[in-house]
Design an enzyme around this catalytic site. Structure first.
Site, PDB file in Angstrom:
ATOM      1  N   MET A  47      38.630  39.497  33.896  1.00 46.64           N
ATOM      2  CA  MET A  47      37.922  40.763  34.160  1.00 46.64           C
ATOM      3  C   MET A  47      37.110  41.202  32.934  1.00 46.64           C
ATOM      4  O   MET A  47      37.166  42.349  32.503  1.00 46.64           O
ATOM      5  CB  MET A  47      38.925  41.853  34.576  1.00 46.64           C
ATOM      6  CG  MET A  47      39.662  41.524  35.856  1.00 46.64           C
ATOM      7  SD  MET A  47      41.049  42.629  36.215  1.00 46.64           S
ATOM      8  CE  MET A  47      42.302  42.000  35.076  1.00 46.64           C
ATOM      9  N   LYS A  90      40.824  46.334  44.489  1.00 46.32           N
ATOM     10  CA  LYS A  90      40.501  47.181  43.339  1.00 46.32           C
ATOM     11  C   LYS A  90      39.318  46.554  42.626  1.00 46.32           C
ATOM     12  O   LYS A  90      39.118  45.348  42.657  1.00 46.32           O
ATOM     13  CB  LYS A  90      41.680  47.260  42.354  1.00 46.32           C
ATOM     14  CG  LYS A  90      42.928  47.935  42.885  1.00 46.32           C
ATOM     15  CD  LYS A  90      44.041  47.821  41.850  1.00 46.32           C
ATOM     16  CE  LYS A  90      45.307  48.505  42.326  1.00 46.32           C
ATOM     17  NZ  LYS A  90      45.180  49.961  42.312  1.00 46.32           N
ATOM     18  N   ASP A 106      44.039  41.590  47.893  1.00 45.95           N
ATOM     19  CA  ASP A 106      43.079  42.187  46.971  1.00 45.95           C
ATOM     20  C   ASP A 106      41.683  41.645  47.254  1.00 45.95           C
ATOM     21  O   ASP A 106      41.505  40.742  48.074  1.00 45.95           O
ATOM     22  CB  ASP A 106      43.515  41.995  45.511  1.00 45.95           C
ATOM     23  CG  ASP A 106      43.419  40.551  45.029  1.00 45.95           C
ATOM     24  OD1 ASP A 106      42.700  39.759  45.648  1.00 45.95           O
ATOM     25  OD2 ASP A 106      44.068  40.220  44.018  1.00 45.95           O
TER      26      ASP A 106
END
Length: 465
Positions: A384, A271, A249
């Site tokens: 996040m 992502k 990632d």
């Protein structure tokens, strides 16, 4: 790096050295391990140099270097232990076209000589670009202890056998053969039967691997930790070392990707919240596709794959395709981040539970039980949460959370550029916007850095004094 490591072909070529003292001896002990033609120029030379010349190991010319003496030399060493003389002979060697090293003068040298672990033809070079020779020697000593003395012998005989091993397919199966030879059958054979038994043992081992069924692929779902390579688990390091394919990632650091095998295929399947992203279905297809073709796949996720890592979907894809898998946990960002501010996730008389929450999910901003989180003493690690900061702040304040509740933002957790920003719920936004965060950030709700807590306590003590 300022020096690119290479192995130069010196067989039958000239290496010239000017000097006859201790510095010259130190270099010659290393140079004489090669098959180069070595010439030494010195008005006076140590007894060892005269002895080596008498044995035919080098050519000794008892005078100072002159123009043309380094002609056709691939390498030249200035080892006179005199700055003026070394500069003079270096200029002459440059004019003759040789690459020049001036002993103990990194700035004026065109190349450096590393510390070397010699298991000819296996050679390991260790360099620190002159910054830490003691460290290089310590690494060399450690490797000398770890590598068996028979390794060079095994490598020489193994080299003659390489064409026979071409019957095995490239990749996992061929690697398994050589691994078993160098680290199991080979050393055991040398110990029990000597060098004469190595070739027969190679033939037996090859027959075993040719007749074995083709290995099916495998998937390791690996946690890369928060970013510091030293926080990788041993299992994660071993998985990277075996991987044919690494699918990672966007938060996995380059330093960790460097640990993968050079021959491995590295695929960025990152992502980004509210931004461009590789579809999860496409990632699943990549994982399964490479494994089905027989590859050892490492699906490398920052932190721990069980925390906001789509682990279940990837396991389900493997199960559906009949591909074996294993989960290798990693240190999640919350654990590394809370350690960096000197706090704990839970504490007696403060909180008996901690929530790991995400600022957004596939549908947008992620909703939580804001009423419970707004109660005094609650602690949450928000992953996040940069773009969701105002949303989270608003929900908590609406539910009656104390505006003075401490909030700590930690950017680039565990990395060399880690940054810690202490604020409060009332100032959470605009603090995050003003901070100009560019790296991944984790937000602690209900925790302040230990030094900030101590400073606040001292101020309160002074006010009540």
């Amino acid at each position: 790096m300022d020096h690119f490591p290479i192995f130069m072909a010196v067989a039958g070529r000239r290496i010239v050295l000017a000097g006859g003292g201790d510095a010259a001896l130190a270099k010659l002990r290393l140079i004489l391990k090669t098959t180069a033609k070595v010439t030494v120029f010195a008005e006076k030379a140590a007894a060892e140099i005269h002895a080596w010349a008498a044995e035919g190991k080098l050519t000794f010319i008892p005078r100072a270097l002159e123009a043309g003496d380094a002609m056709c030399a691939v390498l030249f060493y200035a080892a006179n232990e005199d700055d003026a003389e070394d500069a003079r002979v270096a200029d002459l060697a440059h004019a003759d076209g040789a690459k020049v090293n001036i002993v103990d003068n990194l700035a004026d040298s065109q190349f450096i000589t590393p510390a070397i672990v010699d298991r000819d033809p296996v050679t390991i070079a260790i360099g620190t670009e002159g910054a830490a020779p003691v460290l290089a020697r310590a690494i060399k000593a450690d490797l000398e202890e770890r590598l068996p003395s028979s390794l060079g012998l095994l490598a020489r005989i193994g080299k003659t056998f390489r064409h026979a091993v071409d019957v095995l397919p490239m990749g996992l199966k061929r690697r398994a053969f050589w691994s078993e030879f160098y680290f199991k059958d080979g050393p055991e054979t040398v110990e029990t039967e000597g060098a004469e038994g190595i070739l027969p043992a190679l033939g037996t081992l090859l027959d075993k691997h040719v007749m074995a069924e083709t290995n099916s692929g495998h998937v390791d779902l690996v946690g890369a930790g928060p970013g510091d390579p030293e926080l990788l688990t041993l299992k994660a390091r071993k998985a990277l070392d075996k991987a044919d394919v690494v699918i990672h990632d966007r938060l996995v650091t380059p330093e960790i990707l460097e640990l993968a095998r050079r021959e491995a295929t590295i695929i960025d399947a990152g992502k980004e919240g509210f931004g461009k992203a590789v579809k999860q279905s496409d990632i699943d297809a990549l994982i399964v596709g490479y494994a089905a073709a027989g590859a050892h796949v490492v699906r490398l996720k920052a932190g721990d794959p069980t925390v906001f890592g789509r682990l279940d979907e990837e396991i389900e894809a493997c199960d559906a395709a009949g591909v074996s898998w294993r989960v290798v946990p990693g240190i999640t960002a919350a654990s590394a981040a809370v350690a960096s501010i000197g706090q704990s996730l839970t504490k007696r008389n403060r909180n008996s539970a901690v929530r790991l929450i995400t600022g957004h999910d596939t549908k947008g901003y992620a909703d939580q039980d804001w009423r419970v989180l707004a109660e005094p003493g609650q602690v949450a690690a928000i992953y996040m949460g940069k773009k969701a900061a105002r949303f989270i702040q608003g929900r908590l304040l609406m539910q009656g959370a104390d505006p003075a509740t401490p909030v700590t933002i930690i950017e680039n957790v565990s990395r060399t550029d880690q940054r810690v920003i202490a604020t409060t719920l009332a100032e959470m936004e605009p603090t995050m916007s003003k901070a100009g965060l560019t790296g991944p950030a984790l937000t602690f709700y209900g925790l302040a850095p230990r030094d900030a807590v101590a400073a606040s306590y001292d101020i309160q003590e002074q006010e009540f004094a």
